[in-house]
Structure formats: C-alpha cells, structure tokens
Scaffold this motif. Structure first.
Motif, mmCIF file in Angstrom:
data_model
loop_
_atom_site.group_PDB
_atom_site.id
_atom_site.type_symbol
_atom_site.label_atom_id
_atom_site.label_comp_id
_atom_site.label_asym_id
_atom_site.label_seq_id
_atom_site.Cartn_x
_atom_site.Cartn_y
_atom_site.Cartn_z
ATOM 1 N N ARG A 36 0.812 -1.221 0.000
ATOM 2 C CA ARG A 36 0.000 0.000 0.000
ATOM 3 C C ARG A 36 0.848 1.277 0.000
ATOM 4 O O ARG A 36 2.003 1.271 0.420
ATOM 5 C CB ARG A 36 -0.930 0.010 1.211
ATOM 6 N N ALA A 37 0.249 2.341 -0.438
ATOM 7 C CA ALA A 37 0.911 3.637 -0.562
ATOM 8 C C ALA A 37 1.525 4.078 0.764
ATOM 9 O O ALA A 37 0.892 3.987 1.810
ATOM 10 C CB ALA A 37 -0.087 4.684 -1.064
ATOM 11 N N HIS A 38 2.753 4.533 0.675
ATOM 12 C CA HIS A 38 3.478 5.026 1.840
ATOM 13 C C HIS A 38 4.645 5.888 1.347
ATOM 14 O O HIS A 38 4.977 5.892 0.166
ATOM 15 C CB HIS A 38 3.997 3.861 2.696
ATOM 16 N N ALA A 39 5.260 6.601 2.257
ATOM 17 C CA ALA A 39 6.433 7.422 1.952
ATOM 18 C C ALA A 39 7.405 7.301 3.117
ATOM 19 O O ALA A 39 7.016 6.922 4.230
ATOM 20 C CB ALA A 39 6.029 8.876 1.740
ATOM 21 N N HIS A 40 8.653 7.623 2.844
ATOM 22 C CA HIS A 40 9.685 7.607 3.875
ATOM 23 C C HIS A 40 10.266 9.007 3.995
ATOM 24 O O HIS A 40 10.644 9.611 2.988
ATOM 25 C CB HIS A 40 10.794 6.617 3.511
ATOM 26 N N THR A 79 2.842 -2.694 -11.374
ATOM 27 C CA THR A 79 2.879 -1.240 -11.466
ATOM 28 C C THR A 79 3.456 -0.661 -10.187
ATOM 29 O O THR A 79 3.382 -1.273 -9.113
ATOM 30 C CB THR A 79 1.475 -0.628 -11.682
ATOM 31 N N ILE A 80 4.036 0.506 -10.332
ATOM 32 C CA ILE A 80 4.415 1.305 -9.171
ATOM 33 C C ILE A 80 3.795 2.672 -9.381
ATOM 34 O O ILE A 80 3.874 3.249 -10.470
ATOM 35 C CB ILE A 80 5.941 1.398 -8.972
ATOM 36 N N GLN A 81 3.113 3.147 -8.370
ATOM 37 C CA GLN A 81 2.524 4.474 -8.421
ATOM 38 C C GLN A 81 3.386 5.366 -7.538
ATOM 39 O O GLN A 81 3.646 5.036 -6.377
ATOM 40 C CB GLN A 81 1.083 4.438 -7.919
ATOM 41 N N ILE A 82 3.860 6.476 -8.122
ATOM 42 C CA ILE A 82 4.698 7.418 -7.384
ATOM 43 C C ILE A 82 4.050 8.788 -7.468
ATOM 44 O O ILE A 82 3.856 9.321 -8.562
ATOM 45 C CB ILE A 82 6.137 7.457 -7.948
ATOM 46 N N ASP A 83 3.677 9.309 -6.316
ATOM 47 C CA ASP A 83 3.017 10.616 -6.237
ATOM 48 C C ASP A 83 1.876 10.743 -7.247
ATOM 49 O O ASP A 83 1.728 11.757 -7.937
ATOM 50 C CB ASP A 83 4.028 11.746 -6.432
ATOM 51 N N GLY A 84 1.066 9.686 -7.351
ATOM 52 C CA GLY A 84 -0.138 9.728 -8.166
ATOM 53 C C GLY A 84 0.023 9.338 -9.618
ATOM 54 O O GLY A 84 -0.967 9.222 -10.339
ATOM 55 N N VAL A 91 13.174 10.552 -1.292
ATOM 56 C CA VAL A 91 12.638 10.818 0.040
ATOM 57 C C VAL A 91 11.314 11.574 -0.094
ATOM 58 O O VAL A 91 11.205 12.511 -0.872
ATOM 59 C CB VAL A 91 13.635 11.661 0.867
ATOM 60 N N GLY A 92 10.307 11.114 0.633
ATOM 61 C CA GLY A 92 9.016 11.789 0.678
ATOM 62 C C GLY A 92 8.057 11.456 -0.446
ATOM 63 O O GLY A 92 6.895 11.850 -0.383
ATOM 64 N N GLY A 144 17.392 0.376 0.427
ATOM 65 C CA GLY A 144 17.062 1.693 0.939
ATOM 66 C C GLY A 144 18.316 2.372 1.445
ATOM 67 O O GLY A 144 19.209 1.724 1.989
ATOM 68 N N LEU A 145 18.383 3.671 1.235
ATOM 69 C CA LEU A 145 19.503 4.478 1.728
ATOM 70 C C LEU A 145 18.974 5.561 2.635
ATOM 71 O O LEU A 145 18.057 6.300 2.261
ATOM 72 C CB LEU A 145 20.259 5.121 0.560
#
Length: 118
Positions: free
Chosen positions: A49-53, A68-73, A88-89, A108-109
């Motif tokens: 599910r959608a998330h951010a770091h 698929t990958i959804q990035i910022d919509g 990031v974000g 991840g970095l």
C-alpha cells in the motif's frame, strides 16, 4: 565483511503488507547509510500500500514478473529489467498486476535530515 546467501535466509513479512514475503540480505547497521538490501516476492494481486519515507530513498530492480508502481499519483509499468528510484518523501505503492509472481530486489539508503537547533 559480510557474506549472505539468498537461499539460506529466512522469509520475513513486508511491513506494508504482511502477506508479501521478503528476504533481507543486508540490514540497517551492516553498511553506512544502508537501511536494507532485500528481495520481495509479490503473488498476483498483492499490493504494498501507498506510503512514503521521510528519511530514506529506495531503489527497486524488477527481477521477474510484471506490475505497477505508483509514485506521487502517477502510475508506471514494472517489467523485468526495470530500475526505479524513489526519492525521500515520494508516496509510492507497488502492485503485482500480472499473472505470475513479481520479484523485486531493492535497497534503501538513509538520507540525513537537516535539523535546526532551537
């Protein structure tokens, strides 16, 4: 030095969907700034599910399968050989939209955040 073998590592659940399994080859503390180096396997229909770091960027490499990958919509196709960097974000969600297992190798970095003194 650290040597691991993917075939000898136990499976763990992905934090964004416990039904998706991963194997962590390197983890936080093994190398500077590295949060993890892992491989995840998504069964058809599974979604992280959608998330951010806020303090980490991630890089995903598609070993096999499709999704698929959804990035910022915005939605992008995932196919074998694709490499995707998530900053990031950026809000991201990964889905296996194919009929076969989607296999992603990723890391991840940690990105230091600037903090202001009071």
């Amino acid at each position: 030095m650290k040597i691991t073998n993917l075939h000898e590592i136990p499976e763990k659940s992905v934090s964004h969907n416990p039904d998706i399994k991963k194997k962590v080859m390197l983890q936080l503390g093994d190398l500077p700034n590295l949060t993890n180096f892992s491989q995840a396997r998504f069964a058809p229909g599974q979604i992280a599910r959608a998330h951010a770091h806020g303090d980490m960027c991630e890089v995903f490499f598609v070993e096999s399968g499709s999704g698929t990958i959804q990035i910022d919509g915005t939605t992008y196709d995932l196919r074998a050989g694709a490499c995707i960097a998530v900053e990031v974000g950026e809000v991201h969600e990964i889905a296996n939209t194919g009929s076969a297992e989607l296999v992603l190798t990723y890391f991840g970095l940690r990105v230091p955040t600037d903090s202001k003194a009071d």
